[in-house]
Write a protein that holds these residues in place. Structure first.
Motif, PDB file in Angstrom:
ATOM      1  N   CYS A  46     -18.578  14.966 -39.049  1.00 18.56           N
ATOM      2  CA  CYS A  46     -17.235  14.654 -38.964  1.00 18.56           C
ATOM      3  C   CYS A  46     -16.631  14.648 -40.286  1.00 18.56           C
ATOM      4  N   GLU A  47     -17.387  13.893 -41.201  1.00 24.53           N
ATOM      5  CA  GLU A  47     -16.794  13.877 -42.858  1.00 24.53           C
ATOM      6  C   GLU A  47     -16.576  15.643 -43.137  1.00 24.53           C
ATOM      7  N   LYS A  48     -17.531  16.188 -42.942  1.00 24.75           N
ATOM      8  CA  LYS A  48     -17.623  17.576 -43.261  1.00 24.75           C
ATOM      9  C   LYS A  48     -16.196  18.392 -42.677  1.00 24.75           C
ATOM     10  N   LEU A  49     -16.106  17.910 -41.294  1.00 23.62           N
ATOM     11  CA  LEU A  49     -14.768  18.661 -40.653  1.00 23.62           C
ATOM     12  C   LEU A  49     -13.806  18.175 -41.213  1.00 23.62           C
ATOM     13  N   LYS A  50     -13.652  16.875 -41.447  1.00 26.33           N
ATOM     14  CA  LYS A  50     -12.395  16.242 -42.063  1.00 26.33           C
ATOM     15  C   LYS A  50     -12.073  16.849 -43.147  1.00 26.33           C
ATOM     16  N   GLU A  51     -13.137  17.302 -44.290  1.00 22.39           N
ATOM     17  CA  GLU A  51     -12.723  17.925 -45.450  1.00 22.39           C
ATOM     18  C   GLU A  51     -11.979  19.350 -45.350  1.00 22.39           C
ATOM     19  N   LEU A  52     -12.096  19.903 -44.338  1.00 19.38           N
ATOM     20  CA  LEU A  52     -11.686  21.259 -43.887  1.00 19.38           C
ATOM     21  C   LEU A  52     -10.028  21.071 -43.594  1.00 19.38           C
ATOM     22  N   ASN A  53      -9.592  19.909 -42.915  1.00 20.90           N
ATOM     23  CA  ASN A  53      -8.338  19.578 -42.517  1.00 20.90           C
ATOM     24  C   ASN A  53      -8.400  18.133 -41.889  1.00 20.90           C
ATOM     25  N   ASP A  54      -8.017  17.304 -42.500  1.00 16.41           N
ATOM     26  CA  ASP A  54      -7.841  15.858 -42.164  1.00 16.41           C
ATOM     27  C   ASP A  54      -6.673  15.399 -41.024  1.00 16.41           C
ATOM     28  N   GLU A  55      -5.830  16.613 -40.740  1.00 16.87           N
ATOM     29  CA  GLU A  55      -4.903  16.261 -39.852  1.00 16.87           C
ATOM     30  C   GLU A  55      -5.204  17.023 -38.510  1.00 16.87           C
ATOM     31  N   CYS A  56      -6.200  17.523 -38.273  1.00 12.74           N
ATOM     32  CA  CYS A  56      -6.355  18.421 -37.157  1.00 12.74           C
ATOM     33  C   CYS A  56      -7.359  17.674 -36.338  1.00 12.74           C
ATOM     34  N   PHE A  57      -6.602  16.623 -35.505  1.00 11.80           N
ATOM     35  CA  PHE A  57      -7.479  15.951 -34.671  1.00 11.80           C
ATOM     36  C   PHE A  57      -8.248  16.407 -33.526  1.00 11.80           C
ATOM     37  N   ASP A  58      -7.756  17.634 -32.885  1.00  6.34           N
ATOM     38  CA  ASP A  58      -8.346  18.344 -31.934  1.00  6.34           C
ATOM     39  C   ASP A  58      -9.805  18.633 -31.751  1.00  6.34           C
ATOM     40  N   VAL A  59     -10.183  18.584 -33.090  1.00  3.44           N
ATOM     41  CA  VAL A  59     -11.522  19.020 -33.443  1.00  3.44           C
ATOM     42  C   VAL A  59     -12.670  17.667 -32.947  1.00  3.44           C
ATOM     43  N   PHE A  60     -12.024  16.572 -32.843  1.00  2.00           N
ATOM     44  CA  PHE A  60     -12.680  15.501 -32.579  1.00  2.00           C
ATOM     45  C   PHE A  60     -12.587  15.033 -31.139  1.00  2.00           C
ATOM     46  N   GLU A  61     -11.973  15.887 -30.486  1.00  2.00           N
ATOM     47  CA  GLU A  61     -11.401  15.120 -28.889  1.00  2.00           C
ATOM     48  C   GLU A  61     -12.644  15.804 -28.006  1.00  2.00           C
ATOM     49  N   GLY A  62     -12.568  14.963 -26.812  1.00  2.00           N
ATOM     50  CA  GLY A  62     -13.240  15.424 -25.519  1.00  2.00           C
ATOM     51  C   GLY A  62     -14.514  15.836 -25.543  1.00  2.00           C
ATOM     52  N   TYR A  63     -15.531  14.832 -26.296  1.00  2.00           N
ATOM     53  CA  TYR A  63     -17.015  15.103 -26.421  1.00  2.00           C
ATOM     54  C   TYR A  63     -17.746  14.220 -25.476  1.00  2.00           C
ATOM     55  N   TYR A  64     -18.820  14.662 -24.755  1.00  2.00           N
ATOM     56  CA  TYR A  64     -19.773  13.711 -24.011  1.00  2.00           C
ATOM     57  C   TYR A  64     -20.825  13.615 -25.263  1.00  2.00           C
ATOM     58  N   ILE A  65     -21.335  12.543 -25.434  1.00  2.00           N
ATOM     59  CA  ILE A  65     -22.283  12.155 -26.306  1.00  2.00           C
ATOM     60  C   ILE A  65     -23.458  11.902 -25.521  1.00  2.00           C
ATOM     61  N   ASN A  66     -24.819  12.550 -25.753  1.00  2.00           N
ATOM     62  CA  ASN A  66     -26.248  12.423 -25.159  1.00  2.00           C
ATOM     63  C   ASN A  66     -25.872  12.652 -23.704  1.00  2.00           C
ATOM     64  N   TYR A  67     -25.364  13.478 -23.214  1.00  2.00           N
ATOM     65  CA  TYR A  67     -25.064  13.896 -21.872  1.00  2.00           C
ATOM     66  C   TYR A  67     -26.208  14.144 -21.156  1.00  2.00           C
ATOM     67  N   LYS A  68     -26.500  13.611 -20.044  1.00  2.00           N
ATOM     68  CA  LYS A  68     -27.875  14.029 -19.390  1.00  2.00           C
ATOM     69  C   LYS A  68     -27.279  14.608 -18.030  1.00  2.00           C
ATOM     70  N   ILE A  69     -27.810  15.845 -17.653  1.00  2.00           N
ATOM     71  CA  ILE A  69     -27.678  16.402 -16.086  1.00  2.00           C
ATOM     72  C   ILE A  69     -28.459  15.541 -15.400  1.00  2.00           C
ATOM     73  N   PRO A  70     -27.686  15.253 -14.297  1.00  2.00           N
ATOM     74  CA  PRO A  70     -28.024  14.276 -13.252  1.00  2.00           C
ATOM     75  C   PRO A  70     -29.336  14.980 -12.434  1.00  2.00           C
ATOM     76  N   GLN A  71     -30.164  14.445 -12.044  1.00  2.00           N
ATOM     77  CA  GLN A  71     -31.410  14.813 -11.016  1.00  2.00           C
ATOM     78  C   GLN A  71     -32.124  15.686 -12.021  1.00  2.00           C
ATOM     79  N   ILE A  72     -31.891  16.149 -13.079  1.00  2.00           N
ATOM     80  CA  ILE A  72     -32.787  16.974 -14.062  1.00  2.00           C
ATOM     81  C   ILE A  72     -33.127  16.341 -15.312  1.00  2.00           C
ATOM     82  N   GLY A  73     -32.189  15.690 -15.936  1.00  2.00           N
ATOM     83  CA  GLY A  73     -32.583  14.695 -17.127  1.00  2.00           C
ATOM     84  C   GLY A  73     -32.232  15.612 -18.307  1.00  2.00           C
ATOM     85  N   LYS A  74     -32.148  16.866 -18.487  1.00  2.00           N
ATOM     86  CA  LYS A  74     -31.827  17.625 -19.860  1.00  2.00           C
ATOM     87  C   LYS A  74     -30.809  16.972 -20.492  1.00  2.00           C
TER      88      LYS A  74
END
Length: 177
Positions: A46-74
């Motif tokens: 995130c720090e590296k991305l902010k260095e490129l443009n600290d006003e472009c907030f769209d790059v940080f939106e809408g992520y799933y962190i450690n998402y696991k596919i149900p029934q498969i576990g991937k």
């Protein structure tokens, strides 16, 4: 059901090292299986991305962190579903063999392939500040600049459906009789 999050909010929350191990906060954010080194690598990215443009907030939106596919576990460290593309970023704290990165991103690409969208798979190695992109047509990795990822992320086209409803295990399971 896990919800998409803003990466800057996660990084700001876990700036304090003692909060990294707070299970109640992780449970509230639905990221309880997130490891400390992943959050630290995420912070560096995130720090590296902010260095490129600290006003472009769209790059940080809408992520799933450690998402696991149900029934498969991937599991995927970071995944963002958009209307026309899927972005997957694997987080590594230390250097790892290129073949292992390639194998993981190939598998990730396979899991996203039923969606018929552009698939962008990356691995970020925090210790080296290196970013690798999977090139599916050549089945190889290419080291790229963070600005490459920034360009892919900057125009966020959010997806309305929840990931659990998108992944159908029948697309991945092989039955033998």
């Amino acid at each position: 059901m896990q919800k998409p999050v803003n990466l800057l909010e996660i990084c700001n929350l876990f700036k304090e090292k003692e909060l990294l191990s707070d299970t109640k906060i992780k449970e509230f954010l639905q990221i309880q299986n997130c490891r400390e080194y992943e959050i630290e690598a995420l912070y560096i990215l995130c720090e590296k991305l902010k260095e490129l443009n600290d006003e472009c907030f769209d790059v940080f939106e809408g992520y799933y962190i450690n998402y696991k596919i149900p029934q498969i576990g991937k599991e995927f460290d970071l995944v963002r579903f958009e209307k026309s593309k899927i972005i997957n970023i694997e987080l590594k704290s230390e250097e790892i063999e290129i073949n292992k990165i390639l194998d993981q991103l190939k598998r990730n690409y396979y899991y996203f392939s039923p969606f018929k969208r552009k698939i962008c798979c990356y691995t970020f190695i925090a210790a080296q500040r290196k970013l690798y992109q999977y090139l599916e047509t050549e089945e190889k990795l290419k080291e790229v600049e963070i600005s490459n990822l920034f360009q892919v992320l900057k125009d966020f086209e959010g997806e309305q459906k929840h990931l659990d409803t998108l992944f159908a295990p029948i697309n991945y399971l092989i039955f033998s009789f």
